[in-house]
Design a protein around this motif. Sequence first.
Motif, PDB file in Angstrom:
ATOM      1  N   VAL A 194       0.749  -1.231   0.117  1.00 22.04           N
ATOM      2  CA  VAL A 194       0.134  -0.056  -0.014  1.00 22.04           C
ATOM      3  C   VAL A 194       0.945   1.366   0.099  1.00 22.04           C
ATOM      4  O   VAL A 194       0.758   2.017  -0.770  1.00 22.04           O
ATOM      5  N   ILE A 195       2.007   1.271   0.639  1.00 19.29           N
ATOM      6  CA  ILE A 195       2.783   2.328   0.811  1.00 19.29           C
ATOM      7  C   ILE A 195       3.507   2.639  -0.542  1.00 19.29           C
ATOM      8  O   ILE A 195       3.568   3.558  -1.074  1.00 19.29           O
ATOM      9  N   ALA A 196       3.850   1.383  -1.211  1.00 18.12           N
ATOM     10  CA  ALA A 196       4.638   1.539  -2.428  1.00 18.12           C
ATOM     11  C   ALA A 196       3.584   2.080  -3.439  1.00 18.12           C
ATOM     12  O   ALA A 196       4.042   2.704  -4.206  1.00 18.12           O
ATOM     13  N   ALA A 197       2.411   1.787  -3.539  1.00 16.97           N
ATOM     14  CA  ALA A 197       1.358   2.515  -4.551  1.00 16.97           C
ATOM     15  C   ALA A 197       1.156   3.809  -4.226  1.00 16.97           C
ATOM     16  O   ALA A 197       0.871   4.288  -5.340  1.00 16.97           O
ATOM     17  N   GLY A 198       1.370   4.439  -3.161  1.00 21.09           N
ATOM     18  CA  GLY A 198       1.262   5.828  -3.064  1.00 21.09           C
ATOM     19  C   GLY A 198       0.247   6.198  -2.221  1.00 21.09           C
ATOM     20  O   GLY A 198      -0.605   5.520  -1.817  1.00 21.09           O
ATOM     21  N   PRO A 199       0.217   7.588  -2.086  1.00 22.90           N
ATOM     22  CA  PRO A 199      -0.755   8.214  -1.110  1.00 22.90           C
ATOM     23  C   PRO A 199      -2.108   8.082  -1.596  1.00 22.90           C
ATOM     24  O   PRO A 199      -2.812   8.270  -0.355  1.00 22.90           O
ATOM     25  N   GLN A 200      -2.429   7.944  -2.677  1.00 27.49           N
ATOM     26  CA  GLN A 200      -3.891   7.755  -3.151  1.00 27.49           C
ATOM     27  C   GLN A 200      -4.473   6.555  -2.575  1.00 27.49           C
ATOM     28  O   GLN A 200      -5.596   6.232  -2.866  1.00 27.49           O
ATOM     29  N   CYS A 201      -3.504   5.317  -2.286  1.00 29.40           N
ATOM     30  CA  CYS A 201      -4.322   4.232  -2.050  1.00 29.40           C
ATOM     31  C   CYS A 201      -4.540   4.080  -0.446  1.00 29.40           C
ATOM     32  O   CYS A 201      -3.705   4.350   0.161  1.00 29.40           O
ATOM     33  N   VAL A 202      -5.603   3.593  -0.175  1.00 27.31           N
ATOM     34  CA  VAL A 202      -5.984   3.411   1.118  1.00 27.31           C
ATOM     35  C   VAL A 202      -6.382   1.957   1.385  1.00 27.31           C
ATOM     36  O   VAL A 202      -6.661   1.270   0.748  1.00 27.31           O
ATOM     37  N   VAL A 203      -6.520   1.772   2.663  1.00 31.63           N
ATOM     38  CA  VAL A 203      -6.921   0.367   3.147  1.00 31.63           C
ATOM     39  C   VAL A 203      -8.341   0.517   3.811  1.00 31.63           C
ATOM     40  O   VAL A 203      -8.832   1.279   4.723  1.00 31.63           O
ATOM     41  N   ILE A 204      -9.360  -0.194   3.061  1.00 31.13           N
ATOM     42  CA  ILE A 204     -10.609  -0.164   3.814  1.00 31.13           C
ATOM     43  C   ILE A 204     -10.781  -1.614   4.393  1.00 31.13           C
ATOM     44  O   ILE A 204     -10.757  -2.740   3.795  1.00 31.13           O
ATOM     45  N   SER A 205     -10.792  -1.580   5.861  1.00 29.63           N
ATOM     46  CA  SER A 205     -10.621  -2.511   6.635  1.00 29.63           C
ATOM     47  C   SER A 205     -12.006  -3.255   7.229  1.00 29.63           C
ATOM     48  O   SER A 205     -12.612  -2.428   8.202  1.00 29.63           O
ATOM     49  N   ASP A 206     -12.539  -4.459   6.829  1.00 30.50           N
ATOM     50  CA  ASP A 206     -13.616  -5.049   7.387  1.00 30.50           C
ATOM     51  C   ASP A 206     -13.071  -5.940   8.326  1.00 30.50           C
ATOM     52  O   ASP A 206     -12.874  -6.925   8.306  1.00 30.50           O
ATOM     53  N   GLU A 207     -13.418  -5.586   9.765  1.00 32.57           N
ATOM     54  CA  GLU A 207     -13.045  -6.547  10.690  1.00 32.57           C
ATOM     55  C   GLU A 207     -14.376  -6.819  11.391  1.00 32.57           C
ATOM     56  O   GLU A 207     -14.249  -7.125  12.771  1.00 32.57           O
ATOM     57  N   VAL A 208     -15.474  -7.255  10.791  1.00 39.55           N
ATOM     58  CA  VAL A 208     -16.860  -7.466  11.341  1.00 39.55           C
ATOM     59  C   VAL A 208     -16.565  -8.939  12.300  1.00 39.55           C
ATOM     60  O   VAL A 208     -17.221  -9.011  13.158  1.00 39.55           O
ATOM     61  N   TYR A 209     -15.579  -9.714  11.663  1.00 33.40           N
ATOM     62  CA  TYR A 209     -15.304 -11.030  12.442  1.00 33.40           C
ATOM     63  C   TYR A 209     -14.020 -11.060  13.390  1.00 33.40           C
ATOM     64  O   TYR A 209     -13.510 -12.008  13.825  1.00 33.40           O
ATOM     65  N   LYS A 210     -13.628  -9.814  13.761  1.00 37.98           N
ATOM     66  CA  LYS A 210     -12.343  -9.525  14.316  1.00 37.98           C
ATOM     67  C   LYS A 210     -12.390 -10.460  15.820  1.00 37.98           C
ATOM     68  O   LYS A 210     -11.394 -11.030  16.173  1.00 37.98           O
ATOM     69  N   TYR A 211     -13.604 -10.267  16.560  1.00 39.62           N
ATOM     70  CA  TYR A 211     -13.765 -10.943  17.688  1.00 39.62           C
ATOM     71  C   TYR A 211     -14.061 -12.480  17.658  1.00 39.62           C
ATOM     72  O   TYR A 211     -14.681 -13.070  18.802  1.00 39.62           O
ATOM     73  N   ILE A 212     -14.205 -13.074  16.351  1.00 34.57           N
ATOM     74  CA  ILE A 212     -14.771 -14.489  16.442  1.00 34.57           C
ATOM     75  C   ILE A 212     -13.388 -15.630  15.975  1.00 34.57           C
ATOM     76  O   ILE A 212     -13.796 -16.425  15.165  1.00 34.57           O
ATOM     77  N   VAL A 213     -12.428 -15.137  16.510  1.00 34.01           N
ATOM     78  CA  VAL A 213     -11.170 -16.036  16.116  1.00 34.01           C
ATOM     79  C   VAL A 213     -11.212 -16.998  17.241  1.00 34.01           C
ATOM     80  O   VAL A 213     -11.173 -16.720  18.232  1.00 34.01           O
ATOM     81  N   HIS A 214     -10.987 -18.336  16.866  1.00 36.54           N
ATOM     82  CA  HIS A 214     -11.529 -19.339  17.767  1.00 36.54           C
ATOM     83  C   HIS A 214     -10.086 -19.851  18.033  1.00 36.54           C
ATOM     84  O   HIS A 214     -10.047 -20.676  19.049  1.00 36.54           O
TER      85      HIS A 214
END
Length: 102
Positions: A62-82
Amino acid sequence: PLTFVPYSEDNEEVTGGEWILEPEKLEQAISPKTRAILLNSPHNPTGKVFNVSEMQHIADSVIAAGPQCVVISDEVYKYIVHSSPPQDELLGVGNSCPGHVH
């Protein structure tokens, strides 16, 4: 670009059966034209939880892509790791950003 490593029964030990990130394929897929990366970890529907090394590859890309590139992080399952991450993933590694744990 996730790749499935099939199960293998070498020397009576079952290995594989996991999804891995191939950094080379990710680097090839991202360019200065890339505007966003959708990140889902734990990943639905595979259940893949990105390890620290894979998350670092994603961040570097993402850093190499440049400042126009953002990360959209979907963490809906973050607390369901077993299960907890392997111990080697926890040693000497801080949070990627304050208040955020992978």
